[in-house]
Write an enzyme that holds these catalytic residues in place. Structure first.
Site, PDB file in Angstrom:
ATOM      1  N   LYS A  28       0.842  -1.211   0.000  1.00 31.58           N
ATOM      2  CA  LYS A  28       0.000   0.000   0.000  1.00 31.58           C
ATOM      3  C   LYS A  28       0.868   1.247   0.000  1.00 31.58           C
ATOM      4  O   LYS A  28       0.672   2.162  -0.808  1.00 31.58           O
ATOM      5  CB  LYS A  28      -0.892  -0.008   1.256  1.00 31.58           C
ATOM      6  CG  LYS A  28      -1.513   1.354   1.583  1.00 31.58           C
ATOM      7  CD  LYS A  28      -2.457   1.289   2.766  1.00 31.58           C
ATOM      8  CE  LYS A  28      -1.850   1.525   4.120  1.00 31.58           C
ATOM      9  NZ  LYS A  28      -1.459   2.924   4.403  1.00 31.58           N
ATOM     10  N   ASN A  29       1.839   1.283   0.902  1.00 33.01           N
ATOM     11  CA  ASN A  29       2.592   2.530   1.087  1.00 33.01           C
ATOM     12  C   ASN A  29       3.648   2.779   0.009  1.00 33.01           C
ATOM     13  O   ASN A  29       4.272   3.834  -0.019  1.00 33.01           O
ATOM     14  CB  ASN A  29       3.211   2.566   2.493  1.00 33.01           C
ATOM     15  CG  ASN A  29       2.135   2.729   3.547  1.00 33.01           C
ATOM     16  OD1 ASN A  29       0.989   3.044   3.235  1.00 33.01           O
ATOM     17  ND2 ASN A  29       2.496   2.518   4.810  1.00 33.01           N
ATOM     18  N   ASP A 131       5.845  20.411   8.444  1.00 31.11           N
ATOM     19  CA  ASP A 131       6.945  21.384   8.404  1.00 31.11           C
ATOM     20  C   ASP A 131       8.116  20.900   7.536  1.00 31.11           C
ATOM     21  O   ASP A 131       8.759  21.693   6.847  1.00 31.11           O
ATOM     22  CB  ASP A 131       7.421  21.712   9.839  1.00 31.11           C
ATOM     23  CG  ASP A 131       7.863  20.478  10.590  1.00 31.11           C
ATOM     24  OD1 ASP A 131       7.093  19.498  10.631  1.00 31.11           O
ATOM     25  OD2 ASP A 131       8.984  20.469  11.136  1.00 31.11           O
ATOM     26  N   LEU A 132       8.364  19.586   7.527  1.00 30.51           N
ATOM     27  CA  LEU A 132       9.518  19.089   6.766  1.00 30.51           C
ATOM     28  C   LEU A 132       9.229  19.100   5.262  1.00 30.51           C
ATOM     29  O   LEU A 132      10.127  19.381   4.454  1.00 30.51           O
ATOM     30  CB  LEU A 132       9.894  17.674   7.229  1.00 30.51           C
ATOM     31  CG  LEU A 132      10.244  17.590   8.713  1.00 30.51           C
ATOM     32  CD1 LEU A 132      10.397  16.148   9.175  1.00 30.51           C
ATOM     33  CD2 LEU A 132      11.539  18.363   9.000  1.00 30.51           C
ATOM     34  N   ASP A 312       4.053   0.668  12.233  1.00 24.25           N
ATOM     35  CA  ASP A 312       2.842   0.058  11.672  1.00 24.25           C
ATOM     36  C   ASP A 312       2.630  -1.384  12.138  1.00 24.25           C
ATOM     37  O   ASP A 312       1.561  -1.940  11.911  1.00 24.25           O
ATOM     38  CB  ASP A 312       2.879   0.105  10.130  1.00 24.25           C
ATOM     39  CG  ASP A 312       2.698   1.518   9.611  1.00 24.25           C
ATOM     40  OD1 ASP A 312       2.238   2.375  10.372  1.00 24.25           O
ATOM     41  OD2 ASP A 312       3.025   1.760   8.427  1.00 24.25           O
ATOM     42  N   ARG A 406      -9.008  -0.658   4.129  1.00 26.48           N
ATOM     43  CA  ARG A 406      -8.180   0.418   3.577  1.00 26.48           C
ATOM     44  C   ARG A 406      -6.776  -0.089   3.264  1.00 26.48           C
ATOM     45  O   ARG A 406      -6.112   0.423   2.365  1.00 26.48           O
ATOM     46  CB  ARG A 406      -8.063   1.577   4.579  1.00 26.48           C
ATOM     47  CG  ARG A 406      -9.288   2.461   4.663  1.00 26.48           C
ATOM     48  CD  ARG A 406      -9.011   3.636   5.563  1.00 26.48           C
ATOM     49  NE  ARG A 406      -7.789   4.313   5.144  1.00 26.48           N
ATOM     50  CZ  ARG A 406      -7.225   5.319   5.786  1.00 26.48           C
ATOM     51  NH1 ARG A 406      -7.781   5.784   6.893  1.00 26.48           N
ATOM     52  NH2 ARG A 406      -6.123   5.880   5.352  1.00 26.48           N
TER      53      ARG A 406
HETATM   54  N1  EPU Z   1       6.356  14.624  10.919  1.00 27.56           N
HETATM   55  C1  EPU Z   1       6.722  15.903  11.262  1.00 27.56           C
HETATM   56  N2  EPU Z   1       6.875  16.832  10.257  1.00 27.56           N
HETATM   57  C2  EPU Z   1       6.690  16.506   8.949  1.00 27.56           C
HETATM   58  C3  EPU Z   1       6.359  15.182   8.602  1.00 27.56           C
HETATM   59  C4  EPU Z   1       6.192  14.258   9.619  1.00 27.56           C
HETATM   60  O1  EPU Z   1       6.876  16.227  12.444  1.00 27.56           O
HETATM   61  O2  EPU Z   1       6.837  17.393   8.094  1.00 27.56           O
HETATM   62  C5  EPU Z   1       6.104  13.655  11.998  1.00 27.56           C
HETATM   63  C6  EPU Z   1       4.637  13.199  11.937  1.00 27.56           C
HETATM   64  O3  EPU Z   1       3.794  14.105  12.628  1.00 27.56           O
HETATM   65  C7  EPU Z   1       4.701  11.823  12.562  1.00 27.56           C
HETATM   66  C8  EPU Z   1       6.104  11.318  12.196  1.00 27.56           C
HETATM   67  O4  EPU Z   1       6.853  12.469  11.785  1.00 27.56           O
HETATM   68  O5  EPU Z   1       4.592  11.891  13.945  1.00 27.56           O
HETATM   69  C9  EPU Z   1       6.141  10.290  11.101  1.00 27.56           C
HETATM   70  O6  EPU Z   1       5.693  10.848   9.891  1.00 27.56           O
HETATM   71  P1  EPU Z   1       6.198  10.321   8.481  1.00 27.56           P
HETATM   72  O7  EPU Z   1       6.192  11.485   7.538  1.00 27.56           O
HETATM   73  O8  EPU Z   1       7.469   9.560   8.615  1.00 27.56           O
HETATM   74  O9  EPU Z   1       5.065   9.298   8.089  1.00 27.56           O
HETATM   75  P2  EPU Z   1       3.956   9.419   6.963  1.00 27.56           P
HETATM   76  O10 EPU Z   1       4.581   9.614   5.635  1.00 27.56           O
HETATM   77  O11 EPU Z   1       2.906  10.371   7.390  1.00 27.56           O
HETATM   78  C10 EPU Z   1       4.064   6.864   6.460  1.00 27.56           C
HETATM   79  C11 EPU Z   1       3.094   5.748   6.325  1.00 27.56           C
HETATM   80  C12 EPU Z   1       2.508   5.380   7.679  1.00 27.56           C
HETATM   81  C13 EPU Z   1       3.672   4.988   8.582  1.00 27.56           C
HETATM   82  C14 EPU Z   1       4.713   6.125   8.648  1.00 27.56           C
HETATM   83  C15 EPU Z   1       5.947   5.790   9.462  1.00 27.56           C
HETATM   84  C16 EPU Z   1       2.149   6.028   4.132  1.00 27.56           C
HETATM   85  C17 EPU Z   1       0.971   6.323   3.306  1.00 27.56           C
HETATM   86  N3  EPU Z   1       1.992   6.133   5.441  1.00 27.56           N
HETATM   87  O12 EPU Z   1       3.330   7.950   7.010  1.00 27.56           O
HETATM   88  O13 EPU Z   1       1.678   4.233   7.458  1.00 27.56           O
HETATM   89  O14 EPU Z   1       3.198   4.727   9.871  1.00 27.56           O
HETATM   90  O15 EPU Z   1       5.127   6.457   7.316  1.00 27.56           O
HETATM   91  O16 EPU Z   1       6.586   4.679   8.946  1.00 27.56           O
HETATM   92  O17 EPU Z   1       3.196   5.668   3.614  1.00 27.56           O
HETATM   93  C18 EPU Z   1      -0.179   2.812   7.765  1.00 27.56           C
HETATM   94  O18 EPU Z   1       0.118   2.261   6.702  1.00 27.56           O
HETATM   95  O19 EPU Z   1      -1.051   2.329   8.544  1.00 27.56           O
HETATM   96  C19 EPU Z   1       0.498   4.053   8.143  1.00 27.56           C
HETATM   97  C20 EPU Z   1       0.035   4.868   9.084  1.00 27.56           C
END
Ligand code: EPU
Length: 447
Positions: A28-29, A131-132, A312, A406
């Site tokens: 999925k991701n 923010d990132l 996850d 999902r």
């Molecule tokens: N974060 C920041 N600033 C940013 C971006 C992220 O502080 O600009 C924080 C977030 O608030 C969060 C943490 O960093 O607390 C992790 O965020 P990250 O950007 O690494 O994750 P994501 O891209 O939002 C993806 C997966 C998630 C998985 C995470 C961590 C997808 C669609 N989602 O989320 O998957 O948990 O990486 O590995 O790829 C799931 O599949 O159930 C799921 C939640």
């Protein structure tokens, strides 16, 4: 007054060891950002091994709303044509259903020089900061602002390469900035980049379409801008989280399960944790197996960016640890609210205490889990309840199946192939309102 509605639940009869081999669906991701990346391509994109799950359907609708053509071919192939996209504003009604839809920001900015995408805000897992992502877009030369709940990023004169160091290896920011940088003039370097296999798969897809990227899978990724991405046919990697879920289903039932179609290197952290519990793990070419008949104890878990223990899998691992002798501590470091499912495990007889101040759960086992009606609040919470139901005495009925759908393609069929007793069940739920209480009655209509 009564309100009737049709609800589909998952019914499990627990207490059976799982045995056998099963093939996992595509990731999925990895599929979701690759679909967003198709917006960058001038020519048809064929994505093979895409999972048939509702998150992918929402992303299909989002791409169509931006002017792309999306066609399903068979059950797991998508054909996307984005030659004529012109729309730069993503509709809130679709984006609010799917955090990953924020990935279209980088692709739209890179391709059209402008993106307007609803901010993700929060979700049941906690804050979803951006923010990132914003730091990266600004460094590439975009003007970025928040406007009525949308992130607006603009670069009318195009983007330029930059050296960007993230304070945290965010998966989403790494993918989004990589997508934007593909068409930037010059070279972009991402430092402290996410090393997740799904980020590597996105980079590999982009390269197959003509992008010039090096370093994916390490913490430093370089992207040399190109003028055009062409049509491409690409097969997505196996879903390591779905694979881990199936391995943990084997472990929680003290069975022997092999999952095919997944890279052993994606599972190092899970397999080391399981071995600490006495589970025997074996690996081969694109398969991983567990034999949990000798499980003797729990272990401590700390979630961390890849190659650390995946957040996850944290809910499903906690369910497994609840059945293991001894005390285990599970510390969540990625999301600030990922223990809500614990309340449902407590209702099934788990002995788990969540420490909010340290974002950790203390799990005491072995719990004698008992089936109960429970509700899933997110994808992985739902998977954890499925696992608990497989280990519990009697029947568990899980509401909130739409969350499981999902992220998992036919989870119940994969589990049935391993010997689980599990089925979908649809019924009319009558919510009877009285002066002081609501009573819920489920009348099954389909087996
Ligand atoms: N974060 C920041 N600033 C940013 C971006 C992220 O502080 O600009 C924080 C977030 O608030 C969060 C943490 O960093 O607390 C992790 O965020 P990250 O950007 O690494 O994750 P994501 O891209 O939002 C993806 C997966 C998630 C998985 C995470 C961590 C997808 C669609 N989602 O989320 O998957 O948990 O990486 O590995 O790829 C799931 O599949 O159930 C799921 C939640």
């Amino acid at each position: 007054m009564t309100f009737d509605r049709l609800e589909t639940t998952l019914r499990l009869r627990g207490g059976h060891r799982l045995h056998g081999a099963v093939r996992v669906h595509g990731s999925k991701n990895a599929t979701l950002p690759i679909m967003a990346a198709a917006l960058l391509c001038d020519g048809e994109v064929i994505i093979k091994h895409a999972p048939r799950i509702t998150d992918v359907s929402v992303m299909e609708a989002l791409l169509e709303s931006l002017g792309a053509r999306v066609r399903q071919q068979g059950s797991n192939t998508l054909r996307i044509g984005a030659e004529n996209i012109g729309q730069t504003r993503a509709p809130y009604t679709l984006v609010r259903k799917l955090n990953a839809s924020f990935d279209v920001t980088g692709a739209l900015l890179g391709r059209l020089g402008r993106a307007e995408v609803p901010l993700p805000g929060g979700c049941v897992l906690g804050t979803r900061a951006t923010d990132l992502h914003e730091q990266g877009f600004r460094a590439l030369g975009a003007e970025v602002r928040g406007e009525r709940g949308y992130l607006v990023a603009e670069a009318p004169n195009g983007l330029h390469g930059a050296d960007i160091a993230f304070r945290f290896p965010s998966v989403g920011a790494t993918k989004n900035v990589m997508l934007a940088a593909v068409y930037a003039r010059g070279t972009t370097t991402l430092r402290n980049a996410a090393m997740e296999p799904e980020v590597v798969d996105l980079a590999n897809f982009l390269m197959a379409a003509g992008a010039r990227i090096t370093g994916q899978g390490s913490d430093t990724i370089s992207i040399e801008g190109v003028d055009r991405l062409h049509s491409v046919e690409y097969e997505v990697i196996g879903d390591r989280i779905a694979a881990g879920t199936l391995l943990l289903a084997g472990a929680i039932t003290r069975g022997t399960v092999t999952v095919q179609g997944t890279e052993p290197a994606h599972h190092d952290a899970l397999l080391s944790a399981l071995e600490e519990c006495g589970v025997t793990c074996s690996v081969g070419e694109r398969w991983v197996g567990v034999d949990a008949t000798g499980t003797r104890s729990g272990t401590d878990i700390l979630t961390a960016p890849f190659p650390g223990f995946p957040t996850d899998l944290q809910p499903m691992m906690t369910a497994f640890l609840a059945t293991c002798p001894g005390t285990s501590v599970v510390e969540e470091t990625i999301f600030n609210a990922r223990f809500a499912y614990v309340n449902e495990l407590l209702r099934m007889g788990g002995d788990i205490r969540v420490q909010m101040d340290s974002n950790a759960a203390v799990v005491k086992g072995p719990a004698d889990l008992e089936g109960a009606p429970v509700e899933a609040a997110d994808i992985r919470a739902g998977a954890a309840l499925v696992l608990a139901g497989l280990a519990a005495r009697g029947e568990t009925e899980i509401a909130g199946l739409e969350f499981i759908d999902r992220g998992y393609e036919r989870l119940e069929e994969m589990l049935t192939d391993l010997g689980a007793q599990v089925q979908r069940s649809s019924g009319i739920v009558a919510l009877a309102e009285s002066a002081s209480s609501y009573e819920t009655t489920t009348i099954p209509t389909v087996g």
